[in-house]
Write an enzyme that holds these catalytic residues in place. Sequence first.
Site, PDB file in Angstrom:
ATOM      1  N   LYS A  85       1.072  -1.320   0.002  1.00 37.15           N
ATOM      2  CA  LYS A  85      -0.027  -0.041  -0.004  1.00 37.15           C
ATOM      3  C   LYS A  85       0.768   1.237  -0.061  1.00 37.15           C
ATOM      4  O   LYS A  85       1.526   1.548   1.046  1.00 37.15           O
ATOM      5  CB  LYS A  85      -0.884  -0.128   1.224  1.00 37.15           C
ATOM      6  CG  LYS A  85      -1.476   1.363   1.811  1.00 37.15           C
ATOM      7  CD  LYS A  85      -2.265   2.025   1.119  1.00 37.15           C
ATOM      8  CE  LYS A  85      -2.350   3.389   1.723  1.00 37.15           C
ATOM      9  NZ  LYS A  85      -1.729   4.449   0.914  1.00 37.15           N
ATOM     10  N   GLY A 107       6.791   5.524   8.062  1.00 36.50           N
ATOM     11  CA  GLY A 107       5.756   6.719   8.093  1.00 36.50           C
ATOM     12  C   GLY A 107       5.950   7.203   9.448  1.00 36.50           C
ATOM     13  O   GLY A 107       7.063   7.358   9.928  1.00 36.50           O
ATOM     14  N   SER A 108       4.940   8.020   9.457  1.00 30.64           N
ATOM     15  CA  SER A 108       4.776   8.957  10.476  1.00 30.64           C
ATOM     16  C   SER A 108       4.469   8.072  12.039  1.00 30.64           C
ATOM     17  O   SER A 108       4.155   7.115  12.034  1.00 30.64           O
ATOM     18  CB  SER A 108       3.766  10.042  10.628  1.00 30.64           C
ATOM     19  OG  SER A 108       2.477   9.184  10.481  1.00 30.64           O
ATOM     20  N   GLY A 146       2.239   4.795  12.665  1.00 29.63           N
ATOM     21  CA  GLY A 146       2.919   3.645  13.312  1.00 29.63           C
ATOM     22  C   GLY A 146       2.504   3.172  14.582  1.00 29.63           C
ATOM     23  O   GLY A 146       2.157   1.932  14.678  1.00 29.63           O
ATOM     24  N   GLU A 173       9.152   1.771  11.198  1.00 33.19           N
ATOM     25  CA  GLU A 173      10.370   2.811  10.799  1.00 33.19           C
ATOM     26  C   GLU A 173       9.700   4.229  10.492  1.00 33.19           C
ATOM     27  O   GLU A 173       8.824   4.404   9.919  1.00 33.19           O
ATOM     28  CB  GLU A 173      11.244   2.919   9.740  1.00 33.19           C
ATOM     29  CG  GLU A 173      12.243   1.620   9.901  1.00 33.19           C
ATOM     30  CD  GLU A 173      13.130   1.568  10.938  1.00 33.19           C
ATOM     31  OE1 GLU A 173      13.280   2.931  11.387  1.00 33.19           O
ATOM     32  OE2 GLU A 173      13.515   0.742  11.466  1.00 33.19           O
ATOM     33  N   CYS A 225      13.902  11.180   6.191  1.00 33.77           N
ATOM     34  CA  CYS A 225      13.690  10.917   7.631  1.00 33.77           C
ATOM     35  C   CYS A 225      15.016  10.935   8.259  1.00 33.77           C
ATOM     36  O   CYS A 225      15.112  11.199   9.530  1.00 33.77           O
ATOM     37  CB  CYS A 225      13.184   9.353   7.916  1.00 33.77           C
ATOM     38  SG  CYS A 225      13.895   8.213   6.927  1.00 33.77           S
ATOM     39  N   GLN A 275       2.021  19.445   3.705  1.00 30.69           N
ATOM     40  CA  GLN A 275       3.578  19.567   4.164  1.00 30.69           C
ATOM     41  C   GLN A 275       4.042  21.005   4.083  1.00 30.69           C
ATOM     42  O   GLN A 275       4.743  21.442   5.050  1.00 30.69           O
ATOM     43  CB  GLN A 275       4.435  18.465   3.233  1.00 30.69           C
ATOM     44  CG  GLN A 275       5.864  18.537   3.797  1.00 30.69           C
ATOM     45  CD  GLN A 275       5.894  17.807   5.251  1.00 30.69           C
ATOM     46  OE1 GLN A 275       5.274  16.967   5.740  1.00 30.69           O
ATOM     47  NE2 GLN A 275       6.797  18.882   6.265  1.00 30.69           N
ATOM     48  N   GLU A 296       9.217  16.623  14.976  1.00 29.09           N
ATOM     49  CA  GLU A 296       9.733  16.435  13.489  1.00 29.09           C
ATOM     50  C   GLU A 296       8.921  17.609  12.554  1.00 29.09           C
ATOM     51  O   GLU A 296       7.732  17.676  12.876  1.00 29.09           O
ATOM     52  CB  GLU A 296       9.268  14.994  13.179  1.00 29.09           C
ATOM     53  CG  GLU A 296       9.836  14.824  11.802  1.00 29.09           C
ATOM     54  CD  GLU A 296       9.710  13.414  11.063  1.00 29.09           C
ATOM     55  OE1 GLU A 296       8.530  13.051  11.314  1.00 29.09           O
ATOM     56  OE2 GLU A 296      10.554  12.669  10.820  1.00 29.09           O
TER      57      GLU A 296
HETATM   58  P1  NAP Z   1       2.294   8.653   7.114  1.00 33.91           P
HETATM   59  O1  NAP Z   1       1.432   9.716   7.034  1.00 33.91           O
HETATM   60  O2  NAP Z   1       2.468   8.070   8.155  1.00 33.91           O
HETATM   61  O3  NAP Z   1       1.880   7.815   5.712  1.00 33.91           O
HETATM   62  C1  NAP Z   1       2.780   6.519   5.705  1.00 33.91           C
HETATM   63  C2  NAP Z   1       1.656   5.586   5.013  1.00 33.91           C
HETATM   64  O4  NAP Z   1       0.846   5.012   5.946  1.00 33.91           O
HETATM   65  C3  NAP Z   1       1.024   5.991   3.579  1.00 33.91           C
HETATM   66  O5  NAP Z   1       0.886   5.056   2.780  1.00 33.91           O
HETATM   67  C4  NAP Z   1      -0.130   6.321   4.134  1.00 33.91           C
HETATM   68  O6  NAP Z   1      -1.310   6.281   3.222  1.00 33.91           O
HETATM   69  C5  NAP Z   1      -0.431   5.255   5.283  1.00 33.91           C
HETATM   70  N1  NAP Z   1      -1.667   5.216   6.380  1.00 33.91           N
HETATM   71  C6  NAP Z   1      -2.151   6.454   6.466  1.00 33.91           C
HETATM   72  N2  NAP Z   1      -3.137   6.083   7.539  1.00 33.91           N
HETATM   73  C7  NAP Z   1      -3.002   5.067   7.765  1.00 33.91           C
HETATM   74  C8  NAP Z   1      -3.594   3.943   8.684  1.00 33.91           C
HETATM   75  N3  NAP Z   1      -4.563   4.324   9.401  1.00 33.91           N
HETATM   76  N4  NAP Z   1      -3.335   2.515   8.418  1.00 33.91           N
HETATM   77  C9  NAP Z   1      -2.284   2.100   7.749  1.00 33.91           C
HETATM   78  N5  NAP Z   1      -1.793   2.892   6.838  1.00 33.91           N
HETATM   79  C10 NAP Z   1      -2.054   4.347   6.827  1.00 33.91           C
HETATM   80  O7  NAP Z   1       3.867   9.234   6.850  1.00 33.91           O
HETATM   81  P2  NAP Z   1       4.109  10.087   5.098  1.00 33.91           P
HETATM   82  O8  NAP Z   1       3.565  11.459   5.410  1.00 33.91           O
HETATM   83  O9  NAP Z   1       3.759   9.487   4.111  1.00 33.91           O
HETATM   84  O10 NAP Z   1       5.675  10.170   5.561  1.00 33.91           O
HETATM   85  C11 NAP Z   1       6.569  11.149   6.291  1.00 33.91           C
HETATM   86  C12 NAP Z   1       6.927  10.144   7.554  1.00 33.91           C
HETATM   87  O11 NAP Z   1       7.407   9.197   7.401  1.00 33.91           O
HETATM   88  C13 NAP Z   1       7.869  10.875   8.392  1.00 33.91           C
HETATM   89  O12 NAP Z   1       7.488  10.982   9.856  1.00 33.91           O
HETATM   90  C14 NAP Z   1       9.174  10.531   8.036  1.00 33.91           C
HETATM   91  O13 NAP Z   1       9.943  10.540   9.029  1.00 33.91           O
HETATM   92  C15 NAP Z   1       8.895   9.088   8.131  1.00 33.91           C
HETATM   93  N6  NAP Z   1       9.875   8.302   7.367  1.00 33.91           N
HETATM   94  C16 NAP Z   1      10.483   7.354   8.236  1.00 33.91           C
HETATM   95  C17 NAP Z   1      11.315   6.634   7.548  1.00 33.91           C
HETATM   96  C18 NAP Z   1      12.425   5.798   8.311  1.00 33.91           C
HETATM   97  O14 NAP Z   1      13.141   4.885   7.796  1.00 33.91           O
HETATM   98  N7  NAP Z   1      12.542   5.761   9.833  1.00 33.91           N
HETATM   99  C19 NAP Z   1      11.702   6.871   6.012  1.00 33.91           C
HETATM  100  C20 NAP Z   1      10.912   7.702   5.318  1.00 33.91           C
HETATM  101  C21 NAP Z   1      10.031   8.380   6.135  1.00 33.91           C
HETATM  102  P3  NAP Z   1      -1.690   7.519   2.621  1.00 33.91           P
HETATM  103  O15 NAP Z   1      -0.743   8.362   1.973  1.00 33.91           O
HETATM  104  O16 NAP Z   1      -3.059   7.130   1.694  1.00 33.91           O
HETATM  105  O17 NAP Z   1      -2.398   8.556   3.903  1.00 33.91           O
END
Ligand code: NAP
Length: 480
Positions: free
Chosen positions: A172, A225-226, A230, A247, A281, A328, A382
């Site tokens: 996904k 993701g966030s 998570g 992560e 990240c 963002q 963050e």
């Molecule tokens: P996000 O909003 O948490 O989304 C991540 C993924 O989760 C997307 O595919 C999103 O789908 C999905 N999602 C949203 N709600 C969900 C739910 N209830 N259940 C399951 N999945 C759901 O994060 P993002 O804005 O895409 O990415 C930015 C974040 O990722 C930052 O916090 C960054 O630090 C973190 N990140 C961490 C790493 C690492 O390795 N530590 C690497 C890269 C990024 P939708 O897009 O459809 O909402």
Amino acid sequence: MPTYSNYINGEWAPAARTFENRNPADTSELVGLFARASAAEMTNAVEAAQCAFAGWSSLTGPARGNFLFKAAEILDSRFEQLALEMTREEGKTLPESKGEVRRAINIFKYFAGEGSRMPGHLVPSERDRVFMFALRKPIGVVGLVTPWNFPSAIPAWKLAPALVAGNTVVIKPASAAPLSSWRLVEALAEAGVPKGVVNFVAGSGGELGEALVEAGPLKAISFTGSCGIGQWLHERASRRRLRIQLEMGGKNPTIVLADADFKAAVENCVNGAFFSTGQKCTATSRVIVEDSIHDRFVDAFVERTSKLKVGDGREPGIDIGPAVDQDQLETDLRYIEIGNKDGATLQYGGRRLSEGAWAKGYFIEPAIFTGVEEGMTIAQEEIFGPVAAVLRARDFDHAIRIANNVAFGLSASIQTQNVSRIFDYVQKIEAGLLTVNLPSAGVEYQLPFGGTKESSFGPKEQGPAAMDFYTDYKTVYLKY
Ligand code: NAP
């Protein structure tokens, strides 16, 4: 305008409803329409993956690896196209996209080779004529949930080890940048991966996340993701005792000591904080500078940052692309306002750029705050944008204390020529990914990847460590 379908049970499913993928550098440009899956389609995808598991897991590791080698070749043959598409959907500069596509291809190749290694354990028994060993086995259907900021590399570093280990998957992608991972799945399909082994389900995370975590045959979730999402997934997955790997966010420090190679330190801070629009990240969001060089460093940091060119990442000479979307951009601007209100000094930048060539995109000037105190919001939360908070440290120990004084622990960097300090830093810093005299961002796929504290949960990704999440052991005692 192309409509990119979901891929379920070996079929490109017709789209009952769609969502738009637009170029954040020019929002009048539609990159593509994507099928917006329903919860029922997510359930079907997990069931298709379950049906495919027996066949796929019974292939030999090298045979599964061959599908990945083939997919890597297909991706390589489309290298330029994939890089351009990534810049159009995510906004990062074309050289950055090329680097990421190359990395995704290399990840496929690396894990394709893992199919021929997959080391278990073979140890001597205390008993006579007993042979004992532990084999790695796949775990079943794995859900992969990915973010938009590395739209090809992150899906690749989940898909490749999951598949080569013999699992079947449902991916996904993030709604803000689904095309790059769609291309990975397209290549796997063209490489002949059997139906149901890889399933691609795009659409709203809220809607599909619930269906994924509740799908009966699901055995594990790997999420990047966030922290908020998570945490939610973790709670839901724990109820069913699903295996989970998370992560998440970071608030990564770069420590600059007085004995650092000054020019290189400035360059590394600019790179770590602002390249990819700060949307890594592992980006540097706190620069912790030893008192005796603080003012000179700030002058040089501002001077170098002022030379960066913000614009459409397809154009040559651009250093920083747009924020990925309106949300963002607003987050970045909100934190700049908070920094000002909390009493930090906005030393450079931080303006929304909306004139001329910037008019149709989500552009923002990189921002540097000085006079930042440890407890301020911009030093703790963050932001995920091009905003650097500069903090002053009395000495090395103070710098380490400031660096560790956050909830996160993803990456960290130090700039110094002092070997003792480097080893002290390696021991004392609370982060999973450490760099020395390099930017805080910029990792390779051959070593474990992941953080500590609230940044991460579960086994590490990438390198040989990736197999720990995607496999289980079967331990065998054999009398002969
Ligand atoms: P996000 O909003 O948490 O989304 C991540 C993924 O989760 C997307 O595919 C999103 O789908 C999905 N999602 C949203 N709600 C969900 C739910 N209830 N259940 C399951 N999945 C759901 O994060 P993002 O804005 O895409 O990415 C930015 C974040 O990722 C930052 O916090 C960054 O630090 C973190 N990140 C961490 C790493 C690492 O390795 N530590 C690497 C890269 C990024 P939708 O897009 O459809 O909402």
